[in-house]
Design an enzyme around this catalytic site. Sequence first.
Site, PDB file in Angstrom:
ATOM      1  N   SER A 138       0.840  -1.194   0.000  1.00 34.24           N
ATOM      2  CA  SER A 138       0.000   0.000   0.000  1.00 34.24           C
ATOM      3  C   SER A 138       0.873   1.241   0.000  1.00 34.24           C
ATOM      4  CB  SER A 138      -0.894   0.010   1.242  1.00 34.24           C
ATOM      5  OG  SER A 138      -1.544   1.258   1.397  1.00 34.24           O
ATOM      6  N   TYR A 188      -1.145  -0.707   9.896  1.00 34.37           N
ATOM      7  CA  TYR A 188      -1.315  -1.059   8.482  1.00 34.37           C
ATOM      8  C   TYR A 188      -0.051  -0.731   7.689  1.00 34.37           C
ATOM      9  CZ  TYR A 188      -3.826  -1.039   3.949  1.00 34.37           C
ATOM     10  OH  TYR A 188      -4.249  -1.268   2.664  1.00 34.37           O
ATOM     11  N   LYS A 206       2.263  -3.395   5.668  1.00 36.16           N
ATOM     12  CA  LYS A 206       2.362  -3.285   4.222  1.00 36.16           C
ATOM     13  C   LYS A 206       3.800  -3.095   3.748  1.00 36.16           C
ATOM     14  CE  LYS A 206      -1.896  -3.856   2.927  1.00 36.16           C
ATOM     15  NZ  LYS A 206      -2.238  -5.160   2.294  1.00 36.16           N
TER      16      LYS A 206
END
Length: 296
Positions: free
Chosen positions: A144, A157, A161
């Site tokens: 991401s 997150y 990622k």
Amino acid sequence: MSHIDLSGRVAIVTGAGAGLGAAHAAALAARGARVVVSDMNGEAAERVCAEIQAEGGEATAIAVSVTDRAGVQTMCDAVLARWGRIDILVNNAGILRDKTFAKMDLDDFQLVLDVHLMGSVNCTKAVWETMRAQNYGRIIFTTSSSGLYGNFGQSNYSAAKLGLVGLMQTLALEGERYGVRVNCLAPSAATAMTNSLYTPDVLAGLGPHLVSPAVVVLASEEAPTRAVILAGAGAFEQAHVTMTQGVLLGAGEDVADRLLASLDVVADRAGEMVPASGEAQYRHEMSKLVGQKAVA
């Protein structure tokens, strides 16, 4: 221009019950791949599977969580028993638990790592020996821009990622001699996981199906390896982890002071490179030591 044909290939797509995963599964099936629609929500997986079959594709649904290591292995064993091979793995399953780091419960931090990072590890480990033995494999990790560049309120997150990018870098090196190519995809798309993050006008141009062509390419016989492809709204880019030329400062009590004064030179991107492996940093620094005088 060549036409990508995935006929005879077997693909597993995780988190394929909706959103990006469903779009990826449909795109691979449309190119002839036999697709395993994997999702922890069995009913959602069955719906996507039925949609693919209605379009003339070949698919099967398997309900499993990517955090269930034994369940993932059972899934892969069942795929091999049915179709005899596994050629493509799209690690797409994910969750969000967004909060600033100050307010985040560490259980939520761990959960996001377990699903995104360790979930991808579990699935990849389950197919790795199969792909090596058949001298062919295509593995796609879903990274991401949050991991590549940061995003407020997404420390868990982002960490997961970017961890996938590091995993890709090494597995691409280890898989190369066996015909296993490993890449990352950083999507921008409207999904159930992101709907609260964008306005309706923005969401209208971020259909998941606009990302899936990148998955088809990364799943193809002509796929690159060690690439980080960004995709969204029909646009495609590539990200690189680079190293600048830097500066040799040598030893001495004032090195930290001289480094502080030299940070602009260290950050200068003229002549930056994409190292072939982590060893490149060592070789680059040793070449400076052997071939150049330290900057005073």
